[in-house]
Design a protein around this motif. Sequence first.
Motif, PDB file in Angstrom:
ATOM      1  N   GLY A  17       0.864  -1.360   0.002  1.00 49.29           N
ATOM      2  CA  GLY A  17       0.041   0.131  -0.045  1.00 49.29           C
ATOM      3  C   GLY A  17       0.900   1.323   0.053  1.00 49.29           C
ATOM      4  O   GLY A  17       2.028   1.129   0.513  1.00 49.29           O
ATOM      5  N   TRP A  18       0.438   2.290  -0.408  1.00 50.68           N
ATOM      6  CA  TRP A  18       1.049   3.558  -0.612  1.00 50.68           C
ATOM      7  C   TRP A  18       1.154   4.413   0.642  1.00 50.68           C
ATOM      8  O   TRP A  18       0.002   4.394   1.249  1.00 50.68           O
ATOM      9  N   LYS A  19       2.329   4.948   1.104  1.00 52.69           N
ATOM     10  CA  LYS A  19       2.361   5.836   2.083  1.00 52.69           C
ATOM     11  C   LYS A  19       2.740   7.258   1.544  1.00 52.69           C
ATOM     12  O   LYS A  19       3.820   7.405   1.033  1.00 52.69           O
ATOM     13  N   GLU A  20       1.824   8.261   1.989  1.00 49.59           N
ATOM     14  CA  GLU A  20       2.304   9.692   1.310  1.00 49.59           C
ATOM     15  C   GLU A  20       3.567  10.085   1.888  1.00 49.59           C
ATOM     16  O   GLU A  20       3.970  10.199   3.295  1.00 49.59           O
ATOM     17  N   CYS A  21       4.432  10.621   1.101  1.00 51.38           N
ATOM     18  CA  CYS A  21       5.732  11.148   1.346  1.00 51.38           C
ATOM     19  C   CYS A  21       5.717  12.683   1.481  1.00 51.38           C
ATOM     20  O   CYS A  21       5.890  13.298   2.699  1.00 51.38           O
ATOM     21  N   PHE A  22       5.223  13.311   0.767  1.00 49.01           N
ATOM     22  CA  PHE A  22       4.630  14.803   0.529  1.00 49.01           C
ATOM     23  C   PHE A  22       3.817  15.036  -0.736  1.00 49.01           C
ATOM     24  O   PHE A  22       3.701  14.318  -1.663  1.00 49.01           O
ATOM     25  N   ALA A  23       3.121  16.190  -0.450  1.00 48.87           N
ATOM     26  CA  ALA A  23       2.235  16.516  -1.506  1.00 48.87           C
ATOM     27  C   ALA A  23       2.108  18.121  -1.690  1.00 48.87           C
ATOM     28  O   ALA A  23       2.417  18.716  -0.585  1.00 48.87           O
ATOM     29  N   VAL A  24       2.438  18.684  -2.750  1.00 45.69           N
ATOM     30  CA  VAL A  24       2.744  20.145  -3.228  1.00 45.69           C
ATOM     31  C   VAL A  24       1.707  20.588  -4.364  1.00 45.69           C
ATOM     32  O   VAL A  24       1.693  19.957  -5.265  1.00 45.69           O
ATOM     33  N   GLU A  25       1.170  21.682  -4.023  1.00 45.04           N
ATOM     34  CA  GLU A  25       0.136  22.282  -4.852  1.00 45.04           C
ATOM     35  C   GLU A  25       1.128  23.397  -5.669  1.00 45.04           C
ATOM     36  O   GLU A  25       2.047  23.962  -5.416  1.00 45.04           O
ATOM     37  N   GLY A  26       0.293  23.976  -6.984  1.00 48.12           N
ATOM     38  CA  GLY A  26       0.878  24.937  -7.551  1.00 48.12           C
ATOM     39  C   GLY A  26       2.167  24.807  -8.280  1.00 48.12           C
ATOM     40  O   GLY A  26       3.132  25.403  -8.462  1.00 48.12           O
ATOM     41  N   ILE A  27       2.172  23.218  -8.860  1.00 47.46           N
ATOM     42  CA  ILE A  27       3.188  22.797  -9.503  1.00 47.46           C
ATOM     43  C   ILE A  27       3.037  22.828 -11.003  1.00 47.46           C
ATOM     44  O   ILE A  27       1.818  22.409 -11.334  1.00 47.46           O
ATOM     45  N   LYS A  28       3.678  23.792 -12.073  1.00 45.22           N
ATOM     46  CA  LYS A  28       3.456  23.588 -13.267  1.00 45.22           C
ATOM     47  C   LYS A  28       4.469  22.833 -14.092  1.00 45.22           C
ATOM     48  O   LYS A  28       5.606  23.227 -14.093  1.00 45.22           O
ATOM     49  N   LEU A  29       4.069  21.951 -15.058  1.00 47.95           N
ATOM     50  CA  LEU A  29       5.054  21.146 -15.767  1.00 47.95           C
ATOM     51  C   LEU A  29       4.702  21.097 -17.098  1.00 47.95           C
ATOM     52  O   LEU A  29       3.346  20.730 -17.498  1.00 47.95           O
ATOM     53  N   PRO A  30       5.447  21.571 -18.105  1.00 50.32           N
ATOM     54  CA  PRO A  30       5.093  21.492 -19.657  1.00 50.32           C
ATOM     55  C   PRO A  30       5.014  19.990 -20.004  1.00 50.32           C
ATOM     56  O   PRO A  30       5.598  19.108 -19.272  1.00 50.32           O
ATOM     57  N   VAL A  31       4.361  19.755 -21.203  1.00 49.68           N
ATOM     58  CA  VAL A  31       4.145  18.647 -21.651  1.00 49.68           C
ATOM     59  C   VAL A  31       5.659  18.489 -22.718  1.00 49.68           C
ATOM     60  O   VAL A  31       6.195  19.440 -23.185  1.00 49.68           O
ATOM     61  N   GLY A  32       6.106  17.580 -23.256  1.00 49.23           N
ATOM     62  CA  GLY A  32       7.029  17.279 -24.084  1.00 49.23           C
ATOM     63  C   GLY A  32       8.122  16.936 -23.541  1.00 49.23           C
ATOM     64  O   GLY A  32       9.200  17.057 -24.439  1.00 49.23           O
ATOM     65  N   TYR A  33       8.436  16.680 -22.062  1.00 44.08           N
ATOM     66  CA  TYR A  33       9.528  16.369 -21.434  1.00 44.08           C
ATOM     67  C   TYR A  33       9.891  14.823 -21.298  1.00 44.08           C
ATOM     68  O   TYR A  33       9.093  14.036 -21.936  1.00 44.08           O
ATOM     69  N   TYR A  34      10.889  14.396 -20.897  1.00 35.59           N
ATOM     70  CA  TYR A  34      11.261  13.133 -20.833  1.00 35.59           C
ATOM     71  C   TYR A  34      11.418  12.276 -19.541  1.00 35.59           C
ATOM     72  O   TYR A  34      11.802  13.225 -18.627  1.00 35.59           O
ATOM     73  N   PHE A  35      11.198  11.213 -19.313  1.00 38.00           N
ATOM     74  CA  PHE A  35      11.384  10.440 -17.976  1.00 38.00           C
ATOM     75  C   PHE A  35      12.672   9.905 -18.085  1.00 38.00           C
ATOM     76  O   PHE A  35      13.199   9.015 -19.317  1.00 38.00           O
ATOM     77  N   GLY A  36      13.398   9.675 -16.899  1.00 38.93           N
ATOM     78  CA  GLY A  36      14.538   9.005 -16.697  1.00 38.93           C
ATOM     79  C   GLY A  36      14.993   8.766 -15.395  1.00 38.93           C
ATOM     80  O   GLY A  36      14.232   9.220 -14.317  1.00 38.93           O
ATOM     81  N   VAL A  37      15.776   7.879 -15.131  1.00 38.82           N
ATOM     82  CA  VAL A  37      16.296   7.530 -13.955  1.00 38.82           C
ATOM     83  C   VAL A  37      17.864   7.396 -14.026  1.00 38.82           C
ATOM     84  O   VAL A  37      18.467   6.593 -14.805  1.00 38.82           O
ATOM     85  N   SER A  38      18.670   8.075 -12.942  1.00 42.30           N
ATOM     86  CA  SER A  38      20.020   8.258 -13.060  1.00 42.30           C
ATOM     87  C   SER A  38      20.474   8.053 -11.625  1.00 42.30           C
ATOM     88  O   SER A  38      19.787   8.152 -10.697  1.00 42.30           O
ATOM     89  N   ALA A  39      21.819   7.480 -11.477  1.00 36.08           N
ATOM     90  CA  ALA A  39      22.354   7.239 -10.216  1.00 36.08           C
ATOM     91  C   ALA A  39      23.965   7.301 -10.386  1.00 36.08           C
ATOM     92  O   ALA A  39      24.302   7.591 -11.318  1.00 36.08           O
ATOM     93  N   ALA A  40      24.639   7.806  -9.089  1.00 31.86           N
ATOM     94  CA  ALA A  40      25.796   7.940  -8.816  1.00 31.86           C
ATOM     95  C   ALA A  40      26.574   7.437  -7.710  1.00 31.86           C
ATOM     96  O   ALA A  40      25.867   7.333  -6.878  1.00 31.86           O
ATOM     97  N   THR A  41      27.764   7.194  -7.621  1.00 32.54           N
ATOM     98  CA  THR A  41      28.579   7.004  -6.480  1.00 32.54           C
ATOM     99  C   THR A  41      29.726   7.882  -6.571  1.00 32.54           C
ATOM    100  O   THR A  41      30.286   8.318  -7.329  1.00 32.54           O
ATOM    101  N   GLY A  42      30.271   8.195  -5.176  1.00 30.15           N
ATOM    102  CA  GLY A  42      31.538   8.682  -5.229  1.00 30.15           C
ATOM    103  C   GLY A  42      32.471   8.024  -4.416  1.00 30.15           C
ATOM    104  O   GLY A  42      32.925   7.031  -4.738  1.00 30.15           O
ATOM    105  N   ASP A  43      32.946   8.867  -3.410  1.00 29.98           N
ATOM    106  CA  ASP A  43      33.774   7.823  -2.286  1.00 29.98           C
ATOM    107  C   ASP A  43      33.129   6.804  -1.761  1.00 29.98           C
ATOM    108  O   ASP A  43      33.666   5.859  -1.360  1.00 29.98           O
TER     109      ASP A  43
END
Length: 331
Positions: A212-238
């Motif tokens: 089941g889902w547990k809400e982390c946060f919710a924010v109103e007033g967000i405007k996202l345009p159409v035509g963008y891309y989905f992705g997932v990235s990761a990194a390691t350092g030291d």
Amino acid sequence: MAYPTPREIIILCIFFCILNIAMGEWNTRDFQRREHSLVKPYQGSGMNVPQWDFLGSTMVTNSYIRLTPDRQSKAGAIWNNVPCFIQNWELHVQFKVHGGGKTLFGDGFAIWYSKNRMESGSIFGSVDPFTGLGIFLDTYSNHNGPHNHNHPYISAMVNNGSLMYDHDTDGTLTQISGCEAQFRNRDYDTYIAIRYENNKLTVSTDIDNKSGWKECFAVEGIKLPVGYYFGVSAATGDLADNHDVISVKFYDLDGDDADKTAPYIGLPEASVMEAPRDRIDDSKGSYLLGSMTGWKLFVIIILLIIGIGVCVMVGVMVFQKQQENSRKRFY
């Protein structure tokens, strides 16, 4: 007592099936879109994965897509190569972050809805600055600067291309919201859901194996345009971890009967942002001072001066006492 006839049982079963389907549609109102989804088996013909491109250290296996191995200084990403023109959507990512580190590990990964596709950089393996939405799952245990939260930590940032991600404060200067989430080294599947509907962004998790889902946060007033891309990235350092993506499922919330308003095509906007927190420059060693700025630092300097003065006075008194004892030996 009269028992139901076989016909009545069949009718009752059909009724509950129809009710269940109707309630399910009422609760989700979604439709999975294959062009933005990534599920097993990943590979199409040869080594290609339909609708997805790979970057850096990413490795495709039969069970998962590993963005980074548990090794230092690695970065990888997967990017959908089909732009999203759906206004209201929900993205489910099944993932696994794990490694041999017990107390020190990092850095984490990010889920993107961004104009900047297939560009390497310093924000969990992706470019900085970016234009769009970034959801950051930060695992860096030896985190920078003063925070009122523990790690791992999930936060969101909306950027119109003018903001830089502040690594010294783990992005807390530019985040719109966030929550703690202990998703690392779990023995079961872990999920995150990102829902964008009617200019509201809601991030939820399933990391406690409760289906089941547990809400982390919710924010109103967000405007996202159409035509963008989905992705997932990761990194390691030291520090390092394995960052694995098991599936990405995209759901269309508009539906065929949705009110088709003109799609938003401007720059990404967020009407609210969390209050900035004091920045601590670790490279100058001020992390050890915590939040000692302004009058606090002045008080510390005064106390140091007083301490030095007391030490000098004690030293003078000891010296005079030794001189007095030395003169007495000559009488």
